[in-house]
Design a protein around this motif. Sequence first.
Motif, PDB file in Angstrom:
ATOM      1  N   LEU A  41       0.820  -1.198   0.000  1.00 24.79           N
ATOM      2  CA  LEU A  41       0.000   0.000   0.000  1.00 24.79           C
ATOM      3  C   LEU A  41       0.861   1.257   0.000  1.00 24.79           C
ATOM      4  N   VAL A  42       1.885   1.235   0.828  1.00 17.47           N
ATOM      5  CA  VAL A  42       2.803   2.382   0.858  1.00 17.47           C
ATOM      6  C   VAL A  42       3.501   2.538  -0.485  1.00 17.47           C
ATOM      7  N   ALA A  43       3.899   1.417  -1.097  1.00 24.12           N
ATOM      8  CA  ALA A  43       4.567   1.485  -2.401  1.00 24.12           C
ATOM      9  C   ALA A  43       3.631   2.025  -3.479  1.00 24.12           C
ATOM     10  N   MET A  44       2.350   1.635  -3.421  1.00 29.08           N
ATOM     11  CA  MET A  44       1.391   2.133  -4.422  1.00 29.08           C
ATOM     12  C   MET A  44       1.178   3.633  -4.275  1.00 29.08           C
ATOM     13  N   LEU A  45       1.140   4.105  -3.057  1.00 28.64           N
ATOM     14  CA  LEU A  45       0.983   5.551  -2.858  1.00 28.64           C
ATOM     15  C   LEU A  45       2.176   6.320  -3.413  1.00 28.64           C
ATOM     16  N   VAL A  46       3.365   5.752  -3.232  1.00 31.94           N
ATOM     17  CA  VAL A  46       4.557   6.420  -3.759  1.00 31.94           C
ATOM     18  C   VAL A  46       4.584   6.366  -5.278  1.00 31.94           C
ATOM     19  N   LEU A  47       4.266   5.198  -5.836  1.00 31.19           N
ATOM     20  CA  LEU A  47       4.311   5.047  -7.295  1.00 31.19           C
ATOM     21  C   LEU A  47       3.189   5.813  -7.986  1.00 31.19           C
ATOM     22  N   SER A  48       2.098   6.059  -7.277  1.00 32.02           N
ATOM     23  CA  SER A  48       1.028   6.853  -7.895  1.00 32.02           C
ATOM     24  C   SER A  48       1.490   8.276  -8.188  1.00 32.02           C
ATOM     25  N   GLN A  49       2.440   8.744  -7.390  1.00 29.56           N
ATOM     26  CA  GLN A  49       2.992  10.069  -7.657  1.00 29.56           C
ATOM     27  C   GLN A  49       3.830  10.068  -8.933  1.00 29.56           C
ATOM     28  N   ALA A  51       3.188   8.042 -11.524  1.00 32.02           N
ATOM     29  CA  ALA A  51       2.231   8.000 -12.621  1.00 32.02           C
ATOM     30  C   ALA A  51       1.548   9.337 -12.827  1.00 32.02           C
ATOM     31  N   ALA A  52       1.464  10.130 -11.783  1.00 32.42           N
ATOM     32  CA  ALA A  52       0.813  11.432 -11.912  1.00 32.42           C
ATOM     33  C   ALA A  52       1.583  12.369 -12.832  1.00 32.42           C
ATOM     34  N   PHE A  53       2.857  12.123 -12.987  1.00 36.22           N
ATOM     35  CA  PHE A  53       3.664  12.943 -13.882  1.00 36.22           C
ATOM     36  C   PHE A  53       3.607  12.447 -15.326  1.00 36.22           C
ATOM     37  N   GLY A  54       2.814  11.436 -15.612  1.00 36.28           N
ATOM     38  CA  GLY A  54       2.587  10.983 -16.972  1.00 36.28           C
ATOM     39  C   GLY A  54       3.408   9.803 -17.411  1.00 36.28           C
ATOM     40  N   ASP A  55       4.336   9.326 -16.610  1.00 34.08           N
ATOM     41  CA  ASP A  55       5.165   8.174 -16.994  1.00 34.08           C
ATOM     42  C   ASP A  55       4.545   6.906 -16.410  1.00 34.08           C
ATOM     43  N   GLU A  56       3.438   6.451 -17.025  1.00 32.47           N
ATOM     44  CA  GLU A  56       2.707   5.300 -16.511  1.00 32.47           C
ATOM     45  C   GLU A  56       3.479   4.000 -16.720  1.00 32.47           C
ATOM     46  N   ALA A  57       4.216   3.891 -17.822  1.00 31.47           N
ATOM     47  CA  ALA A  57       4.993   2.671 -18.076  1.00 31.47           C
ATOM     48  C   ALA A  57       6.051   2.460 -17.001  1.00 31.47           C
ATOM     49  N   LEU A  58       6.731   3.529 -16.636  1.00 32.97           N
ATOM     50  CA  LEU A  58       7.730   3.425 -15.579  1.00 32.97           C
ATOM     51  C   LEU A  58       7.084   3.072 -14.253  1.00 32.97           C
ATOM     52  N   ALA A  59       5.922   3.672 -13.979  1.00 32.47           N
ATOM     53  CA  ALA A  59       5.229   3.372 -12.724  1.00 32.47           C
ATOM     54  C   ALA A  59       4.793   1.910 -12.671  1.00 32.47           C
ATOM     55  N   LEU A  60       4.306   1.352 -13.813  1.00 33.24           N
ATOM     56  CA  LEU A  60       3.882  -0.057 -13.850  1.00 33.24           C
ATOM     57  C   LEU A  60       5.073  -0.990 -13.660  1.00 33.24           C
ATOM     58  N   THR A  61       6.199  -0.639 -14.297  1.00 28.55           N
ATOM     59  CA  THR A  61       7.399  -1.469 -14.148  1.00 28.55           C
ATOM     60  C   THR A  61       7.888  -1.472 -12.706  1.00 28.55           C
TER      61      THR A  61
END
Length: 292
Positions: A41-49, A51-61
Motif C-alpha cells: 500500500l505504501v509502495a502504491m501511494l509512492v508510485l502513484s505520484q 504516474a501522476a507525472f505521466g510516466d505510466e509505463a515506468l510506474a507499472l514497471t
Amino acid sequence: MEQESELVTGEAVVLDVRAAKLASRGLAMMLDVVLQLFALLVAMLVLSQVAAFGDEALALTLFLVTVVLIMVGYPVIFETLSRGRTLGKMALGLRVVRTDGGPVRFRHALVRGLAGFFIDFWALGMLGVVAVVTSLLSPNGRRVGDYLAGTLVIRERMPASRTPYVGMPPQLAYWASQLDLTRLSNDLALAVRQYLSRTSELRPEAVEALGYGLAQQVAAAIGAPVPPGVPSWAYLSAVLAERRRRDQAKLQPAVQYGQAYPQAIAPAVPAPVVQPEAPSAPVPENPFAPPG
C-alpha cells in the motif's frame, strides 16, 4: 496430541523438537501477509505520484518489481538475516531449520521464497490452497517450499509445562553411561517421557503396571534389563536422562556435561547400583525415593 518430529542430525542424533503444524504456521503467515500488504500500500501511494507525472509505463514497471521484492524478498531477507524467522514467526515463536537441525542459509530462504510465491501461495498456489493441502498431508506440516529447500518449521517457544524434570538417579549414572541407546526409538522415548510426567497423577498400582510394561519394551530395545532392586520408573528415568545427555553433547560439544555425572567419566571406579548400608543408621530396602 502433538508428536515430536523425526529430525535427525548428520551424527544420527534424533532431536526432540516440536514441528509447527498448520494452525501456528497459518497464523504466522497471516501476520506476514498483513505486513506485506501494508508495504504494498505504501509502495502504491509512492508510485502513484510517479504516474501522476505521466510516466505510466515506468510506474507499472516499478510496481511489478516492488511486488516481487516485497512478496519474495521479505521472507528471504528476514529468514536469512534472522536464521529462519520472519516477523510473523518471531511473534509465534517459530523458526525455519534444515532437516538436519542446522540453521538455514540464503539458498534455503531463496528456494522457500520462490516456491512460496510461485507454487504454495500466489502465482499457482490458488491463494494458499496448495500450501494448506501439502501441509495437511505432511506429518511435520511441511509445504512444497520446505520439501524443495530441505527445511522444517519448528516451535521454539513452548507453553509452560508442569512436566517434572527427568533427572539421572545417582545410583545409575555409571551404569547408564555404558548403555547402547542407538536402537531406542523416538516414539518409545516419547512414551517414557509422558509416563514419567504423569506418575504423580496415577495410582501406585497403575504407575507400577505401566512402568513395568515400558521398562520391558526399553530393555528389549537397548538390550539391558532392569538391574535388581531398581524400580521401573528409576530405570526409565536413567535411560531417558542419558539419552538426553548424549544428544546435547552431540549438539554442543563445547559444553562439559561430564560434571553432571562424575561416575560416567571414571570407569575405573564403578558405582554400585544400590547404596551400601551405613553403620550408624539403618538404610531402607529400596534406596530410590519415589518421584515427587
